[in-house]
Scaffold this motif. Sequence first.
Motif, PDB file in Angstrom:
ATOM      1  N   HIS A  37       9.480   5.777  -9.972  1.00 19.12           N
ATOM      2  CA  HIS A  37       8.810   5.871  -8.676  1.00 19.12           C
ATOM      3  C   HIS A  37       8.591   4.450  -8.156  1.00 19.12           C
ATOM      4  N   GLU A  38       8.308   4.333  -6.875  1.00 18.07           N
ATOM      5  CA  GLU A  38       8.027   3.006  -6.329  1.00 18.07           C
ATOM      6  C   GLU A  38       6.722   2.496  -6.936  1.00 18.07           C
ATOM      7  N   PRO A  39       6.734   1.299  -7.520  1.00 19.15           N
ATOM      8  CA  PRO A  39       5.549   0.817  -8.246  1.00 19.15           C
ATOM      9  C   PRO A  39       4.495   0.172  -7.345  1.00 19.15           C
ATOM     10  N   LYS A  40       4.100   0.865  -6.270  1.00 22.51           N
ATOM     11  CA  LYS A  40       3.078   0.327  -5.365  1.00 22.51           C
ATOM     12  C   LYS A  40       1.751   0.069  -6.068  1.00 22.51           C
ATOM     13  N   PRO A  41       1.245   0.987  -6.919  1.00 26.23           N
ATOM     14  CA  PRO A  41      -0.023   0.679  -7.600  1.00 26.23           C
ATOM     15  C   PRO A  41       0.067  -0.600  -8.439  1.00 26.23           C
ATOM     16  N   LEU A  42       1.205  -0.803  -9.095  1.00 32.30           N
ATOM     17  CA  LEU A  42       1.392  -2.018  -9.879  1.00 32.30           C
ATOM     18  C   LEU A  42       1.425  -3.240  -8.969  1.00 32.30           C
ATOM     19  N   PHE A  43       2.087  -3.130  -7.830  1.00 31.05           N
ATOM     20  CA  PHE A  43       2.119  -4.235  -6.873  1.00 31.05           C
ATOM     21  C   PHE A  43       0.704  -4.626  -6.474  1.00 31.05           C
ATOM     22  N   TYR A  44      -0.124  -3.648  -6.083  1.00 26.84           N
ATOM     23  CA  TYR A  44      -1.498  -3.942  -5.666  1.00 26.84           C
ATOM     24  C   TYR A  44      -2.322  -4.530  -6.811  1.00 26.84           C
ATOM     25  N   GLU A  45      -2.120  -4.011  -8.000  1.00 26.87           N
ATOM     26  CA  GLU A  45      -2.823  -4.522  -9.184  1.00 26.87           C
ATOM     27  C   GLU A  45      -2.431  -5.975  -9.454  1.00 26.87           C
ATOM     28  N   MET A  46      -1.137  -6.257  -9.420  1.00 29.03           N
ATOM     29  CA  MET A  46      -0.659  -7.616  -9.669  1.00 29.03           C
ATOM     30  C   MET A  46      -1.175  -8.569  -8.589  1.00 29.03           C
ATOM     31  N   ARG A  47      -1.122  -8.131  -7.335  1.00 25.68           N
ATOM     32  CA  ARG A  47      -1.570  -8.989  -6.239  1.00 25.68           C
ATOM     33  C   ARG A  47      -3.053  -9.335  -6.383  1.00 25.68           C
ATOM     34  N   ALA A  48      -3.844  -8.383  -6.823  1.00 24.62           N
ATOM     35  CA  ALA A  48      -5.291  -8.590  -6.945  1.00 24.62           C
ATOM     36  C   ALA A  48      -5.679  -9.373  -8.195  1.00 24.62           C
ATOM     37  N   GLU A  49      -4.919  -9.202  -9.302  1.00 24.32           N
ATOM     38  CA  GLU A  49      -5.374  -9.720 -10.589  1.00 24.32           C
ATOM     39  C   GLU A  49      -4.567 -10.878 -11.157  1.00 24.32           C
ATOM     40  N   VAL A  50      -3.344 -11.101 -10.680  1.00 25.72           N
ATOM     41  CA  VAL A  50      -2.470 -12.092 -11.311  1.00 25.72           C
ATOM     42  C   VAL A  50      -2.171 -13.211 -10.320  1.00 25.72           C
ATOM     43  N   GLU A  51      -2.842 -14.328 -10.533  1.00 24.65           N
ATOM     44  CA  GLU A  51      -2.724 -15.448  -9.606  1.00 24.65           C
ATOM     45  C   GLU A  51      -1.288 -15.959  -9.476  1.00 24.65           C
ATOM     46  N   ALA A  52      -0.514 -15.912 -10.542  1.00 27.68           N
ATOM     47  CA  ALA A  52       0.853 -16.444 -10.543  1.00 27.68           C
ATOM     48  C   ALA A  52       1.864 -15.506  -9.881  1.00 27.68           C
ATOM     49  N   PHE A  53       1.453 -14.288  -9.511  1.00 28.29           N
ATOM     50  CA  PHE A  53       2.366 -13.339  -8.875  1.00 28.29           C
ATOM     51  C   PHE A  53       2.615 -13.745  -7.425  1.00 28.29           C
ATOM     52  N   ASP A  54       3.881 -13.870  -7.053  1.00 27.73           N
ATOM     53  CA  ASP A  54       4.275 -14.212  -5.683  1.00 27.73           C
ATOM     54  C   ASP A  54       4.481 -12.915  -4.898  1.00 27.73           C
ATOM     55  N   ALA A  55       3.402 -12.398  -4.309  1.00 32.51           N
ATOM     56  CA  ALA A  55       3.450 -11.112  -3.610  1.00 32.51           C
ATOM     57  C   ALA A  55       4.422 -11.144  -2.428  1.00 32.51           C
ATOM     58  N   ASP A  56       4.580 -12.293  -1.796  1.00 28.92           N
ATOM     59  CA  ASP A  56       5.493 -12.392  -0.651  1.00 28.92           C
ATOM     60  C   ASP A  56       6.952 -12.238  -1.076  1.00 28.92           C
ATOM     61  N   GLY A  57       7.258 -12.540  -2.337  1.00 26.64           N
ATOM     62  CA  GLY A  57       8.627 -12.434  -2.824  1.00 26.64           C
ATOM     63  C   GLY A  57       8.957 -11.086  -3.451  1.00 26.64           C
ATOM     64  N   TYR A  58       7.971 -10.183  -3.499  1.00 23.55           N
ATOM     65  CA  TYR A  58       8.174  -8.849  -4.076  1.00 23.55           C
ATOM     66  C   TYR A  58       9.210  -8.069  -3.273  1.00 23.55           C
ATOM     67  N   GLU A  59      10.105  -7.391  -3.958  1.00 30.40           N
ATOM     68  CA  GLU A  59      11.048  -6.481  -3.301  1.00 30.40           C
ATOM     69  C   GLU A  59      11.273  -5.272  -4.179  1.00 30.40           C
ATOM     70  N   VAL A  60      11.634  -4.175  -3.535  1.00 23.39           N
ATOM     71  CA  VAL A  60      11.946  -2.962  -4.289  1.00 23.39           C
ATOM     72  C   VAL A  60      13.114  -2.253  -3.610  1.00 23.39           C
ATOM     73  N   ASP A  61      14.043  -1.772  -4.423  1.00 24.97           N
ATOM     74  CA  ASP A  61      15.191  -1.008  -3.934  1.00 24.97           C
ATOM     75  C   ASP A  61      15.163   0.363  -4.575  1.00 24.97           C
ATOM     76  N   ARG A  62      15.343   1.381  -3.762  1.00 28.78           N
ATOM     77  CA  ARG A  62      15.454   2.759  -4.275  1.00 28.78           C
ATOM     78  C   ARG A  62      16.936   3.034  -4.491  1.00 28.78           C
TER      79      ARG A  62
END
Length: 75
Positions: A37-62
């Motif tokens: 499934h699209e990992p949106k909950p993981l994206f939000y979790e990473m964005r909120a909790e992991v300072e080193a995560f580059d949220a602007d560079g996130y991409e997902v392909d179905r």
Amino acid sequence: MPTLDVREIPPPERHPMIHQTFEDMDAGETLEIVNDHEPKPLFYEMRAEVEAFDADGYEVDREDDEKFVAKFPKQ
């Protein structure tokens, strides 16, 4: 690029495994996650909790109904 296919991993074990793999990576690397499934909950979790995560560079392909490939870059 480290790749984790978490489709066969029990759901409670997925996020801890992903976080550990991401933490072990070097800056500039991208973690590729294959999921059913699209990992949106993981994206939000990473964005909120992991300072080193580059949220602007996130991409997902179905790729099909049960295969999503997401890229989580590390700054």
